[in-house]
Motif scaffolding. Structure first.
Motif, short mmCIF file in Angstrom:
data_model
loop_
_atom_site.label_atom_id
_atom_site.label_comp_id
_atom_site.label_asym_id
_atom_site.label_seq_id
_atom_site.Cartn_x
_atom_site.Cartn_y
_atom_site.Cartn_z
N MET A 115 21.79 -25.04 -12.40
CA MET A 115 22.42 -26.14 -11.67
C MET A 115 23.16 -27.08 -12.69
N ARG A 116 22.60 -27.27 -14.11
CA ARG A 116 23.35 -28.03 -14.96
C ARG A 116 24.74 -27.60 -15.22
N PHE A 117 24.61 -26.27 -15.50
CA PHE A 117 25.69 -25.48 -15.90
C PHE A 117 26.87 -25.65 -14.81
N GLY A 118 26.31 -25.40 -13.42
CA GLY A 118 27.39 -25.88 -12.45
C GLY A 118 28.03 -26.97 -12.56
N ASN A 119 27.12 -28.16 -12.78
CA ASN A 119 27.48 -29.65 -12.78
C ASN A 119 28.41 -29.72 -13.86
N LEU A 120 28.20 -28.90 -15.30
CA LEU A 120 29.20 -29.22 -16.20
C LEU A 120 30.47 -28.53 -15.82
N LEU A 121 30.53 -27.53 -15.14
CA LEU A 121 31.75 -26.93 -14.74
C LEU A 121 32.70 -27.75 -13.87
N ASP A 122 32.07 -28.48 -12.77
CA ASP A 122 32.35 -29.39 -11.98
C ASP A 122 33.22 -30.53 -12.72
N ARG A 123 32.71 -30.88 -13.76
CA ARG A 123 33.43 -32.05 -14.65
C ARG A 123 34.61 -31.61 -15.24
N VAL A 124 34.84 -30.19 -15.74
CA VAL A 124 36.01 -29.97 -16.43
C VAL A 124 37.13 -29.75 -15.76
N SER A 125 38.27 -29.95 -16.00
CA SER A 125 39.47 -30.09 -15.22
C SER A 125 39.98 -28.61 -14.85
N LEU A 126 40.64 -28.58 -13.81
CA LEU A 126 41.14 -27.30 -13.19
C LEU A 126 41.99 -26.85 -14.38
N ARG A 127 43.00 -27.70 -14.86
CA ARG A 127 43.81 -27.00 -16.10
C ARG A 127 43.07 -26.26 -17.27
N SER A 128 41.87 -27.02 -17.51
CA SER A 128 40.93 -26.45 -18.66
C SER A 128 40.58 -25.21 -18.20
N LYS A 129 40.02 -25.18 -16.91
CA LYS A 129 39.43 -23.82 -16.44
C LYS A 129 40.19 -22.77 -16.42
N LEU A 130 41.56 -23.17 -15.90
CA LEU A 130 42.68 -21.97 -15.76
C LEU A 130 43.02 -21.56 -17.08
N THR A 131 43.14 -22.29 -18.04
CA THR A 131 43.55 -22.02 -19.50
C THR A 131 42.59 -21.14 -20.11
N THR A 132 41.36 -21.54 -19.64
CA THR A 132 40.25 -20.90 -20.46
C THR A 132 40.05 -19.33 -19.99
N LEU A 133 40.12 -19.37 -18.65
CA LEU A 133 39.93 -18.02 -17.90
C LEU A 133 41.21 -17.43 -18.40
N ALA A 134 42.34 -17.53 -18.42
CA ALA A 134 43.64 -16.79 -18.75
C ALA A 134 43.31 -16.38 -20.28
N VAL A 135 42.91 -17.38 -21.24
CA VAL A 135 42.81 -16.90 -22.66
C VAL A 135 41.77 -16.08 -22.74
N MET A 136 40.77 -16.17 -22.10
CA MET A 136 39.69 -15.10 -22.27
C MET A 136 39.92 -13.60 -21.79
N LEU A 137 40.82 -13.70 -20.51
CA LEU A 137 41.38 -12.37 -20.03
C LEU A 137 42.22 -11.77 -21.19
N ILE A 138 43.06 -12.46 -21.75
CA ILE A 138 43.93 -12.07 -22.76
C ILE A 138 43.24 -11.54 -24.00
N ALA A 139 42.30 -12.30 -24.19
CA ALA A 139 41.31 -11.97 -25.47
C ALA A 139 40.66 -10.53 -25.00
N LEU A 140 39.96 -10.23 -23.90
CA LEU A 140 39.58 -8.99 -23.55
C LEU A 140 40.85 -7.76 -23.51
N LEU A 141 41.75 -8.26 -22.89
CA LEU A 141 42.66 -7.19 -23.02
C LEU A 141 43.11 -6.76 -24.53
N LEU A 142 43.36 -7.64 -25.56
CA LEU A 142 43.95 -7.35 -26.75
C LEU A 142 42.62 -6.75 -27.26
N ALA A 143 41.35 -7.01 -27.23
CA ALA A 143 40.28 -6.56 -27.75
C ALA A 143 40.22 -5.03 -27.32
N GLY A 144 40.17 -4.69 -26.01
CA GLY A 144 40.45 -3.30 -25.48
C GLY A 144 41.42 -2.82 -26.04
#
Length: 492
Positions: A1-30
């Protein structure tokens, strides 16, 4: 619940950027892992090929003459890398001959003693890894052992693979650094791209704040209709149009309500004051004669009827406001008109009423004009229009009702020969409590609600009503009601 509340306070721009960078990192690592694995397989395959080819040649050689033959160039071996080691062992695994390449560091070689013939045969000519430990560093070798063809013993060839390991490590390090740079650049680019893509949402936020502060004319900039932002802006602009219209209508409604209450209070105050005055005179004993009392009672009755009519009209308008749909049926409008004319004639003996077709000719007996209508409501239209016409028609001049039809509508005209309605008042006479001449209406008993009721009923039938001047003086109310029409929600 606390983690979910923390995510709710993160901006959509930060969420999308983090998700995209993590996906690129996984692709680069693979990709890096796959490339390193392919490189390791490739280098080991080349080493194994050299070892296998060299072993196939040397297993047919005589260990006693091999070194001499190699120095003279008689033995043709594949191009072995520097640091190789060639050894011959007997069937018991004892070293018989060891040849060390000149480039071998400190002449460190793997220990091949113990590689008896049984062990060599168990390898089936498959290369294997051997690690040599020293005080300075460890050296890895790729080793192959093959039984000799004409002698008892085995040939063992070892190639150092530290260079391969170093090459793979350097490639991994370079790939990691390049991947990190790519991640940083990709993250920055994605951040800018998402910020640019979300910029219209900030415009939506600013527009919402302007609307919240009362600026209902604020609209979003139109974008290409085939984009998500374009569709969103179009939908929000439509919503803002509806909100603006609703607030304008709300303001009009409030103004109409204030005016309605003011006019209703004013209309009721006069007859109530009259009734109260006569009652006080009677209570004080000021009416000595029976004729005075009778006159007072007549005046009280008259004012009561006037108030009753006003209340009835108010109730009618209220019912029209609350009614969701009309109770329609296929009915004869001409029969309703005849009935309304008869009632009006009985209530206004001093006024003549006539009914005819649109050309002014008499209507034949049995003539019918059918339409989908609410009978009671349409009869109310005739009643109100005839009462209004009788109220303003001078004696000796008839009130005419003309009824006819076209291919798509029924036409109704109620014609009086009075003073008529000035042009500037023709649109306002349908407003509630509006009267062109208040003093004259007070004398004639009009409340200003009859025509408002007529307008509401006609609108509910998808029809329209207009006022024009009667030739020779007077007013003509013309109504057009569609013959075939869908159910209509009533709006006042």
């Amino acid at each position: 619940m606390r983690f979910g509340n923390l995510l709710d306070r993160v901006s959509l721009r930060s969420k999308l950027t983090t998700l995209a960078v993590m996906l690129i990192a996984l692709l680069l690592a693979g990709s890096s892992i796959s490339t390193v694995a392919l490189l390791r397989t490739y280098l080991q395959s080349n080493t194994d090929t050299l070892l296998t080819a060299s072993a196939s040649t040397l297993k047919n050689e005589d260990p006693a003459t091999l070194e001499f033959r190699m120095q003279r160039g008689i033995v043709n071996l594949p191009s072995l890398p520097s640091g190789y080691y060639i050894a011959f062992v007997d069937s018991e695994g004892n070293l018989a001959l060891g040849l060390v390449a000149s480039g071998s560091e400190a002449r460190i070689v793997p220990n091949v003693t113990g590689l008896d013939l049984d062990f060599v045969r168990s390898t089936n000519g498959t290369p294997f890894d051997v690690e040599v430990e020293t005080d300075e560093r460890d050296i890895d070798y790729r080793v192959i052992a093959e039984p000799l063809s004409r002698y008892q013993g085995s040939v063992v060839i070892a190639l150092p693979v530290n260079e391969n390991r170093r090459l793979i490590a350097e490639y991994s390090a370079i790939g990691g650094r390049v991947g990190l740079v790519i991640l940083v650049l990709a993250g920055f680019s994605i951040w800018l791209t998402i910020s640019s893509a979300l910029r219209p949402l900030r415009e939506v936020e600013r527009t919402a704040k302007d609307v919240e502060q009362g600026n209902f004319q604020k609209r979003l900039v139109e974008k290409p209709a085939n984009t998500e932002i374009g569709k969103l802006n179009k939908s929000l602009n439509s919503m803002l149009d509806g909100i603006e219209t609703a607030f304008i209508d709300r303001g009009k409604t409030l103004n109409q309500m204030r005016r309605f209450l003011s006019d209703a209070s004013h209309e009721l105050r006069t007859p109530l004051a009259s009734v109260q005055g006569y009652a006080e005179l009677y209570r004080m004993g000021a009416m000595k004669k029976k004729s005075d009392v009778s006159e007072a009672m007549e005046r009280i009755e008259s004012e009561a009827k006037r108030m009753s009519g006003l209340v009835d009209n108010l109730l009618t308008l209220t019912r029209l406001d609350e009614l969701s749909t009309l109770e329609k049926s296929e009915s004869d409008i001409l029969a309703i008109a005849r009935s309304a004319v008869q009632d009006a004639q009985a209530a206004n003996l001093e006024t003549d009423f006539e009914i005819c077709d649109l050309t002014g000719a008499d209507l034949p007996e049995g003539k019918q004009i059918m339409a989908e209508i609410d009978v009671n409501q349409v009869k109310q239209v005739f009643t109100n229009l005839l009462a209004n016409a009788a109220r303003f028609s001078p004696n000796g001049k008839p009130v005419s009702v003309s009824v006819g039809e076209t291919d798509s509508a029924v036409l109704i005209k109620v014609i009086d020969r009075g003073e008529g309605v000035p042009d500037q008042f023709k649109e306002k006479v349908f407003d509630r409590f509006y009267r062109v001449d208040n003093s004259r209406n007070n004398q004639t008993g009009g409340s200003g609600l009859g025509l408002a009721i007529v307008k509401s009923i006609v609108d509910a039938h998808n029809g329209k009503i207009t006022i024009s001047d009667t030739e020779g003086g007077g007013a003509t109310f013309e109504i057009e009601i569609p013959i075939n029409q869908p159910d209509q929600v009533i709006h006042s």
